[in-house]
Design an enzyme around this catalytic site. Structure first.
Site, PDB file in Angstrom:
ATOM      1  N   CYS A   2      -3.036  -2.371   1.651  1.00 25.72           N
ATOM      2  CA  CYS A   2      -4.206  -3.193   1.372  1.00 25.72           C
ATOM      3  C   CYS A   2      -4.310  -4.265   2.435  1.00 25.72           C
ATOM      4  CB  CYS A   2      -4.072  -3.817  -0.025  1.00 25.72           C
ATOM      5  SG  CYS A   2      -5.451  -4.855  -0.480  1.00 25.72           S
ATOM      6  N   GLU A 132      -9.821   0.757   2.248  1.00 24.03           N
ATOM      7  CA  GLU A 132      -8.730   1.615   2.709  1.00 24.03           C
ATOM      8  C   GLU A 132      -9.317   2.613   3.683  1.00 24.03           C
ATOM      9  OE1 GLU A 132      -5.316   1.199   2.793  1.00 24.03           O
ATOM     10  OE2 GLU A 132      -5.429   0.961   0.629  1.00 24.03           O
TER      11      GLU A 132
END
Length: 372
Positions: A2, A132
Site C-alpha cells: 500500500c 495498487e
DNA sequence: CCAGACGTTGTT
DNA sequence: GTCTGG
DNA sequence: CCAGACGTTGTT
DNA sequence: GTCTGG
C-alpha cells in the site's frame, strides 16, 4: 502493499464519517475530535496521496493524557505517512519509503514497530481507498480499491457523488443516514486501515512529528490477482475499538484483527495517477481497459470543460497557473530550481525552432487562450 | 564489551 | 532507544 | 507507491 | 542504477 491512497474529504466530514458509539452508553453517539498536527504541518484533502503527506489517523484520546482535554474517546490526528522512529537521527524528511508499510508477520519482533506497539501506539489510517498496481509484462495498471459500500462512479454533469449500497449489518458503524442530499460526500464509507504510529522529538525541542506505517498482510483472494500484499482493513466498530483501545485491549488480543479481508471493491483507473502530482478526481474514476487510450486531445478538452474552482494552493484539481512544462491536465509545475531552469530552457529551445504559424493546435496555446 | 542496524519493494 | 552480530 | 532527475557556468 | 519529490 500500500503505497498510495486517496483521502479527499474535509476534516469535518471525516469526523462525521467516523462517528461511533461511546463505551459509556450514557454518552451515546460521539464524533472524534480533530487535532491539527503540531508544528504547522497540515492535512490537505487529495485524490492522490503519496507517502510523506499528512493524512487523518484515528487514535485513542488516552494518548494525550495530561496534554489535552479529552472530551471524546477518539481523536483524529493527521500524521506523516512513513513512520519516523522515535530514535531517528537527523532530518526526519529523509526517512525513505521503507516504513510506509509494516509487514504484520514481523511487526512484533522488529524494533521499529515493536517498541511503539508495546507503547500502545496503534492507529487507524483513514482513506477513501488505496491504489495498487497490477504488473503484467512490463506494464503497470493501477486499480483503486475501496469499501464495498461506495460507488465511485461519476454521474453525468455532476461532481463526484456516491450512491449508497444496501447496508451490510456487519459494517454499519459509521453510517450517517440523515441529510441525504447535502452530506452525500460526507457519508462516503471510509476505509479503515490498521496502522502503527510513533512520535519523533526533534533535537531542538520544537514540535514533535507524528508519523505512521500501514500494516500489510498477504492478500486475500479478492485482491491477490492484482497484488500479493494488501493493507490490514478493520471492517467493523468492534475491531476498530479493539485496535484503538490500547489501555484495555492488550497487544496480543488486538493483533487478532490483523488479517486479510474480503469485503472490498475495486476498479482500474487512469495510469496518469502514477504521477503523484496528478490530483484530479479522475484518479479514482473507473477506466475501460478494453478501450484504446483516449487521445491526449480529448483529455485536454475534458479538462478545459471542467468548471473552474477557487484558487487551491495544494493542487487538488484545477491548475490556475499556466502549466508551461506539464503535458497533461491537473499537473502542477514543480517549483524547484531545476524545473524552473528546465522550463526556461525548453521554452527557449521551442521558441527558437518554431515557425510562426506552425502550431495552432498546440496544447500550450489552448491553455493560454482559455486562461486569457 | 562496542558498533551498527533499525525497512520494504520487485526482480533476477 | 534497543537489539543483533562480532 | 511512481515519476523524474541525475549538472555547472556566468550573467541579468 | 539510485535517489528525491510528491
Amino acid at each position: 502493499m500500500c503505497g498510495r491512497t486517496a483521502c479527499a474529504l474535509e476534516p469535518d466530514d471525516i469526523c462525521k464519517s467516523c462517528s461511533f458509539n461511546s463505551k459509556t452508553t450514557a454518552k451515546g453517539r460521539q464524533q472524534p475530535v480533530w487535532r491539527d498536527p503540531p508544528g504547522g504541518q497540515k492535512y490537505y484533502p487529495s485524490y492522490n496521496v503519496a507517502p510523506g503527506s499528512h493524512t487523518p489517523v484515528l487514535i485513542s484520546s488516552q494518548h494525550y493524557q495530561g496534554e489535552l482535554d479529552t472530551i471524546t474517546e477518539r481523536v483524529i490526528q493527521p500524521m506523516r505517512w512513513g513512520l519516523v522512529p522515535s530514535w531517528h537521527k537527523g532530518d526526519p524528511t529523509n526517512v525513505g519509503y521503507e516504513t510506509n508499510n509494516c509487514r504484520a508477520e514481523g511487526m512484533l519482533e522488529k524494533k521499529t514497530y515493536k517498541v511503539p506497539l508495546e507503547k500502545g501506539r496503534r492507529c487507524v489510517v483513514l482513506a477513501d481507498g488505496f491504489f495498487e498496481w497490477k504488473r503484467d509484462q512490463g506494464k503497470k495498471q493501477p486499480y483503486f480499491i475501496y469499501s464495498p459500500q461506495d460507488t465511485w462512479i461519476k454521474k453525468e454533469n455532476s461532481d463526484l457523488k456516491v450512491k449508497k449500497e444496501p447496508i451490510d449489518p456487519d459494517q454499519n458503524f459509521n453510517v450517517e443516514e440523515e441529510h441525504k442530499e447535502e452530506t452525500e460526500d460526507a457519508s462516503r464509507k471510509l476505509l479503515m486501515m490498521a496502522g502503527v504510529f510513533d512520535v519523533w522529538h526533534p533535537p531542538d525541542n520544537s514540535a514533535p512529528v507524528y508519523s505512521y506505517s500501514v500494516i500489510t498482510v498477504e492478500s486475500s483472494p479478492v485482491m491477490s490477482w492484482i497484488h500479493h500484499r494488501m493493507p490490514a482493513i478493520l471492517t467493523n466498530d468492534a475491531e476498530i475499538e479493539e485496535w484503538l483501545n490500547f489501555a484495555e485491549v492488550p497487544l496480543r488480543g488486538a493483533v487478532q484483527n490483523i488479517r486479510p479481508t474480503e469485503s472490498l471493491q475495486m476498479h482500474p483507473v487512469t495510469t496518469a495517477m502514477g504521477n503523484s502530482r496528478y490530483k484530479s478526481p479522475d484518479c479514482v474514476q473507473p477506466v475501460d481497459l478494453k478501450k484504446p487510450k483516449a487521445p491526449v486531445n480529448s483529455i485536454m478538452k475534458n479538462w478545459l470543460s471542467q468548471p473552474k474552482k477557487e484558487q487551491n494552493d495544494h493542487g487538488l484539481s484545477s491548475p490556475t497557473k499556466s502549466p508551461s512544462k506539464s503535458n497533461s491536465p491537473s499537473m502542477r509545475p514543480s517549483p524547484t530550481k531545476q524545473s524552473k531552469s528546465s522550463n526556461l530552457m525548453m521554452n527557449w529551445l521551442q521558441k527558437g525552432k518554431r515557425e510562426p504559424d506552425e502550431d495552432n493546435d498546440s496544447p500550450a496555446k489552448k491553455i493560454k487562450t482559455c486562461d486569457g
